[in-house]
Design a protein around this motif. Sequence first.
Motif, PDB file in Angstrom:
ATOM      1  N   GLY A 132      23.396 -33.179  13.658  1.00 27.55           N
ATOM      2  CA  GLY A 132      22.842 -34.268  12.854  1.00 27.55           C
ATOM      3  C   GLY A 132      21.604 -33.829  12.127  1.00 27.55           C
ATOM      4  O   GLY A 132      21.245 -32.645  12.115  1.00 27.55           O
ATOM      5  N   LEU A 133      20.916 -34.787  11.515  1.00 27.25           N
ATOM      6  CA  LEU A 133      19.673 -34.497  10.802  1.00 27.25           C
ATOM      7  C   LEU A 133      18.547 -34.395  11.817  1.00 27.25           C
ATOM      8  O   LEU A 133      18.289 -35.334  12.562  1.00 27.25           O
ATOM      9  N   VAL A 134      17.878 -33.262  11.797  1.00 29.85           N
ATOM     10  CA  VAL A 134      16.892 -32.964  12.813  1.00 29.85           C
ATOM     11  C   VAL A 134      15.618 -32.489  12.134  1.00 29.85           C
ATOM     12  O   VAL A 134      15.673 -31.792  11.138  1.00 29.85           O
ATOM     13  N   ASP A 135      14.466 -32.899  12.633  1.00 30.14           N
ATOM     14  CA  ASP A 135      13.203 -32.383  12.120  1.00 30.14           C
ATOM     15  C   ASP A 135      12.600 -31.442  13.159  1.00 30.14           C
ATOM     16  O   ASP A 135      11.998 -31.898  14.126  1.00 30.14           O
ATOM     17  N   ALA A 192      20.055 -44.456  -8.615  1.00 24.51           N
ATOM     18  CA  ALA A 192      21.070 -45.200  -7.864  1.00 24.51           C
ATOM     19  C   ALA A 192      22.037 -44.232  -7.190  1.00 24.51           C
ATOM     20  O   ALA A 192      22.378 -44.383  -6.009  1.00 24.51           O
ATOM     21  N   ALA A 193      22.484 -43.223  -7.923  1.00 25.54           N
ATOM     22  CA  ALA A 193      23.423 -42.259  -7.355  1.00 25.54           C
ATOM     23  C   ALA A 193      22.784 -41.513  -6.196  1.00 25.54           C
ATOM     24  O   ALA A 193      23.426 -41.244  -5.174  1.00 25.54           O
ATOM     25  N   LEU A 194      21.498 -41.170  -6.332  1.00 29.02           N
ATOM     26  CA  LEU A 194      20.830 -40.431  -5.262  1.00 29.02           C
ATOM     27  C   LEU A 194      20.755 -41.269  -3.987  1.00 29.02           C
ATOM     28  O   LEU A 194      21.087 -40.790  -2.897  1.00 29.02           O
ATOM     29  N   THR A 195      20.318 -42.521  -4.109  1.00 31.05           N
ATOM     30  CA  THR A 195      20.202 -43.325  -2.894  1.00 31.05           C
ATOM     31  C   THR A 195      21.574 -43.616  -2.291  1.00 31.05           C
ATOM     32  O   THR A 195      21.708 -43.742  -1.081  1.00 31.05           O
ATOM     33  N   GLU A 196      22.596 -43.672  -3.149  1.00 37.58           N
ATOM     34  CA  GLU A 196      23.926 -43.964  -2.634  1.00 37.58           C
ATOM     35  C   GLU A 196      24.548 -42.756  -1.938  1.00 37.58           C
ATOM     36  O   GLU A 196      25.196 -42.888  -0.905  1.00 37.58           O
ATOM     37  N   ARG A 197      24.359 -41.573  -2.527  1.00 39.39           N
ATOM     38  CA  ARG A 197      25.127 -40.417  -2.069  1.00 39.39           C
ATOM     39  C   ARG A 197      24.366 -39.455  -1.167  1.00 39.39           C
ATOM     40  O   ARG A 197      24.991 -38.664  -0.449  1.00 39.39           O
ATOM     41  N   VAL A 198      23.033 -39.432  -1.257  1.00 42.38           N
ATOM     42  CA  VAL A 198      22.303 -38.443  -0.448  1.00 42.38           C
ATOM     43  C   VAL A 198      22.195 -38.927   0.993  1.00 42.38           C
ATOM     44  O   VAL A 198      21.671 -40.008   1.257  1.00 42.38           O
ATOM     45  N   LEU A 199      22.704 -38.107   1.893  1.00 38.25           N
ATOM     46  CA  LEU A 199      22.778 -38.511   3.295  1.00 38.25           C
ATOM     47  C   LEU A 199      21.393 -38.760   3.893  1.00 38.25           C
ATOM     48  O   LEU A 199      21.195 -39.667   4.682  1.00 38.25           O
ATOM     49  N   ALA A 200      20.416 -37.936   3.482  1.00 42.41           N
ATOM     50  CA  ALA A 200      19.080 -38.050   4.059  1.00 42.41           C
ATOM     51  C   ALA A 200      18.214 -39.052   3.305  1.00 42.41           C
ATOM     52  O   ALA A 200      17.030 -39.201   3.627  1.00 42.41           O
ATOM     53  N   TRP A 224      17.328 -30.091   6.122  1.00 40.66           N
ATOM     54  CA  TRP A 224      18.435 -31.038   6.008  1.00 40.66           C
ATOM     55  C   TRP A 224      19.399 -30.630   4.898  1.00 40.66           C
ATOM     56  O   TRP A 224      19.984 -31.484   4.239  1.00 40.66           O
ATOM     57  N   ASN A 225      19.541 -29.374   4.685  1.00 41.04           N
ATOM     58  CA  ASN A 225      20.472 -28.929   3.646  1.00 41.04           C
ATOM     59  C   ASN A 225      21.856 -28.685   4.250  1.00 41.04           C
ATOM     60  O   ASN A 225      22.085 -28.922   5.431  1.00 41.04           O
ATOM     61  N   GLY A 226      22.759 -28.225   3.411  1.00 39.97           N
ATOM     62  CA  GLY A 226      24.094 -27.903   3.902  1.00 39.97           C
ATOM     63  C   GLY A 226      24.971 -29.101   4.205  1.00 39.97           C
ATOM     64  O   GLY A 226      25.988 -28.968   4.864  1.00 39.97           O
ATOM     65  N   GLU A 227      24.608 -30.281   3.717  1.00 42.90           N
ATOM     66  CA  GLU A 227      25.435 -31.470   3.993  1.00 42.90           C
ATOM     67  C   GLU A 227      26.629 -31.502   3.046  1.00 42.90           C
ATOM     68  O   GLU A 227      26.822 -32.438   2.257  1.00 42.90           O
ATOM     69  N   PRO A 260      35.355 -39.046  -7.420  1.00 44.47           N
ATOM     70  CA  PRO A 260      34.632 -40.331  -7.365  1.00 44.47           C
ATOM     71  C   PRO A 260      35.581 -41.515  -7.180  1.00 44.47           C
ATOM     72  O   PRO A 260      35.147 -42.592  -6.786  1.00 44.47           O
ATOM     73  N   ALA A 261      36.873 -41.300  -7.425  1.00 40.84           N
ATOM     74  CA  ALA A 261      37.839 -42.379  -7.234  1.00 40.84           C
ATOM     75  C   ALA A 261      38.476 -42.298  -5.854  1.00 40.84           C
ATOM     76  O   ALA A 261      39.436 -43.003  -5.576  1.00 40.84           O
ATOM     77  N   GLY A 262      37.944 -41.446  -4.992  1.00 40.51           N
ATOM     78  CA  GLY A 262      38.553 -41.240  -3.684  1.00 40.51           C
ATOM     79  C   GLY A 262      38.205 -42.320  -2.684  1.00 40.51           C
ATOM     80  O   GLY A 262      37.534 -43.309  -3.018  1.00 40.51           O
ATOM     81  N   PRO A 263      38.644 -42.139  -1.438  1.00 39.37           N
ATOM     82  CA  PRO A 263      38.421 -43.147  -0.394  1.00 39.37           C
ATOM     83  C   PRO A 263      36.947 -43.279  -0.023  1.00 39.37           C
ATOM     84  O   PRO A 263      36.165 -42.359  -0.223  1.00 39.37           O
ATOM     85  N   ARG A 264      36.602 -44.423   0.529  1.00 36.68           N
ATOM     86  CA  ARG A 264      35.230 -44.661   0.940  1.00 36.68           C
ATOM     87  C   ARG A 264      34.932 -43.878   2.213  1.00 36.68           C
ATOM     88  O   ARG A 264      35.747 -43.786   3.116  1.00 36.68           O
ATOM     89  N   CYS A 265      33.715 -43.308   2.241  1.00 43.05           N
ATOM     90  CA  CYS A 265      33.307 -42.482   3.379  1.00 43.05           C
ATOM     91  C   CYS A 265      32.450 -43.317   4.328  1.00 43.05           C
ATOM     92  O   CYS A 265      31.904 -44.348   3.944  1.00 43.05           O
ATOM     93  N   SER A 266      32.305 -42.838   5.566  1.00 44.17           N
ATOM     94  CA  SER A 266      31.466 -43.544   6.536  1.00 44.17           C
ATOM     95  C   SER A 266      30.010 -43.604   6.069  1.00 44.17           C
ATOM     96  O   SER A 266      29.236 -44.443   6.508  1.00 44.17           O
ATOM     97  N   CYS A 267      29.638 -42.706   5.140  1.00 41.83           N
ATOM     98  CA  CYS A 267      28.262 -42.692   4.646  1.00 41.83           C
ATOM     99  C   CYS A 267      28.036 -43.749   3.582  1.00 41.83           C
ATOM    100  O   CYS A 267      26.922 -43.960   3.119  1.00 41.83           O
ATOM    101  N   GLY A 268      29.115 -44.403   3.144  1.00 34.51           N
ATOM    102  CA  GLY A 268      28.962 -45.467   2.158  1.00 34.51           C
ATOM    103  C   GLY A 268      29.410 -45.077   0.763  1.00 34.51           C
ATOM    104  O   GLY A 268      29.741 -45.935  -0.052  1.00 34.51           O
ATOM    105  N   ALA A 269      29.421 -43.779   0.476  1.00 32.39           N
ATOM    106  CA  ALA A 269      29.826 -43.335  -0.859  1.00 32.39           C
ATOM    107  C   ALA A 269      31.341 -43.162  -0.939  1.00 32.39           C
ATOM    108  O   ALA A 269      32.047 -43.315   0.058  1.00 32.39           O
TER     109      ALA A 269
END
Lengths: 399, 399
Positions: free
Chosen positions: A169-172, B353-361, A253-256, A264-273
Amino acid sequence: MTTAGTAHETTTRPGPAAARQHSLREHNLELVARAVFEVPEPLSRAGVATATGLARATVSTLVDQLVAAGLVRELPAVTGGRAGRPAVPLVPAPRTVVGLGLEVNVDYLGARVLDLTGDVVAERVVPGSFHDSDPTAVLARLGALARELSDEVTASGMTVAGARLALPGLVDPRAGTLQVAPNLGWSSIEPVPLLGLDLDVQVANEAKLAALAELAGGSDVAAPDSFVFVSGDVGIGAAIVVDRRLFLGERGWNGEIGHVVVDPAGPRCSCGAFGCLEQYAGKEAMMRAAGLPADAPLADLVARLRADDADLPAGRALGSALADFVNLIDIGTIVLGGAYTELLPWLRADVEAALTERVLAAPFVDLQVRAAQAGPHAALTGGAREVLARVLADPSAWV
Amino acid sequence: MTTAGTAHETTTRPGPAAARQHSLREHNLELVARAVFEVPEPLSRAGVATATGLARATVSTLVDQLVAAGLVRELPAVTGGRAGRPAVPLVPAPRTVVGLGLEVNVDYLGARVLDLTGDVVAERVVPGSFHDSDPTAVLARLGALARELSDEVTASGMTVAGARLALPGLVDPRAGTLQVAPNLGWSSIEPVPLLGLDLDVQVANEAKLAALAELAGGSDVAAPDSFVFVSGDVGIGAAIVVDRRLFLGERGWNGEIGHVVVDPAGPRCSCGAFGCLEQYAGKEAMMRAAGLPADAPLADLVARLRADDADLPAGRALGSALADFVNLIDIGTIVLGGAYTELLPWLRADVEAALTERVLAAPFVDLQVRAAQAGPHAALTGGAREVLARVLADPSAWV
DNA sequence: GGGTAATAGTTCAGTCGTACAACTAATGCG
DNA sequence: CGCATTAGTTGTACGACTGAACTATTACCC
């Protein structure tokens, strides 16, 4: 000393520090240590001198310090067929200073101890299902496991130099916090105190540490100096290694790559996009695409692929995302880890096609896609190696 | 010495060199030089000592060397309202050592000379159309221009420390070659000899040097330490700056954001792939989307946007590609340069808008999008600054 | 078997760069 | 006018590396 790295925040930019006499010694001590550690064949004092460019006299005093500190060991002088006084080969000292790698992942939890030679001294891996688990309980359990291991090796006279905790996950790392680990269901916690270890423990991202394990190379093939390591599982994470060092961006937090746009017309992801790579090349998506249950074991998918002799549809999506990655960071070698290691035969064609088609520099670069070599639970190895690398980088702390 | 950097290829990894006594001096000389150069208010010798942590005695000898080398100048002692002997302020020496920035781009060609204070000492910029031009003729012309400028400043007693040639394409700085510059129609050439200059000239990518210019910061706003610089024109290039240093990947061919996938079903790009960002947010695409001729001046588009009060459709595509970028490398600040600087008001909403929607962090980071500050022909400034930065990094070569 | 060449490792004087402390220089303040 | 204060310089001490000379140990050849 259960610490998580102090965050010396000053208003002025830090900048490099003043170099004094002892900085010279520290620098050269590291240089000599690296010469001894990073060479396939053992070197003698004289060999180290020519390899580093230092005078023989200087090398002698430095090596003596490393031997006294227990980081380097002298082997019996070898009387090879050459004239002259026989050389004393220098090797990393086995079973003296060791590093501890820890990990909590979706389907297991484990700890591994490595010594300076790279040997696994001890390990415990416990399979389980930690999806939506309770961090306090899980980390206490891992802590107990780690303490057991640590006591064991300490009783044998070894010193545990520190530990790294790998989390998906995202770690600091500086603050020692976990922001969010979607597949564990964890968020906003400080994992280190929950382990209850009396060691210097630092948290890190799982893919980043797995990439460090990859750096050690396989038994046959040496690791490239620069590569992108992609760890494909339920989620897809990546790490960037340039000149044998991790590139972490601003916060690590890179490499995501799992959330790069594939369509952009694909299925919705758990991340919301919409249309993230994970929806095409995540483990569950690949299972469903093959007509298997989302939580089926990887072996089922492999069996199905062997039988059907058809490529994975995920290959095109993965290739597209990797092409973006290469266009943006210019790393020519891609190492596929996690589930992808085993699935590579059914991914390679589409991935390579996408790379040659989409990467602008493709005509000028030898783009390579290869399977990871680091073996199972690579993050455990990477974490332990990271601890030991820190010892190597500052041997003077052990002298 | 018309050189392009020798490529010392050895079988062993290079690794850091042995540190001797004089390495100490070089390190601390650089430290003192940076302290003098990178501070808004001039420091005294005593000030440098406290800033660097070096002893006053040491700083004195080092500063004396820098003054003798003509890199640092002493201002008249200032008798501020405080007790004690008045301090001698130290400042970068104006008009002594200078750097030369060169550039060939699609619509102009130019040269700019900067001194250590950051002042523009001299410059020539020639507008033109260099689309599908002849590299030999164009570079000879730029070379003549550069020689003129160089002779001029040399006659005034200055020393030209070197030059950087900015080109809009894939460049190998070590080999001194240009692989391909699509918009110039150039490929596979060695530009440096064609300039015919008697200087140390190195080639570099235009966006990379423009990003270095951005590092100097605007008059009001300081530049962030880490940012992604995106230069939008006919092509779209980017550079990555982390902790005030360029991140170049393996060969310096990173930042090719113009060819990131926006939509795999999109239009075919000049690179051969489908749905690249350039087809949505390149200058020609933006012009056509606004109903203007592809080669219309930027001012026409701005006028149209002012009148219509509508956002640019390119914003969504750009935002999507930038979100990929941030997910992959974790840099929180995006600086928009080139044509985007002026178009930012009509891009910002969709990009953010795209950044807040798509960037995981995104929930954990303050993502910022800002306009470039470096002014016109930023790569010229960046190139000259790069030369001077090299002087700063090794002042001992000038002592 | 003994002498010679070759290579590894150690010892020691020499050099260089920094630190610390004492000193000189120059100013403000009472 | 003397004292406190700060800047800059001088001189001694110390630490770290170098190069050359020296010792240690082997192989090889006659």
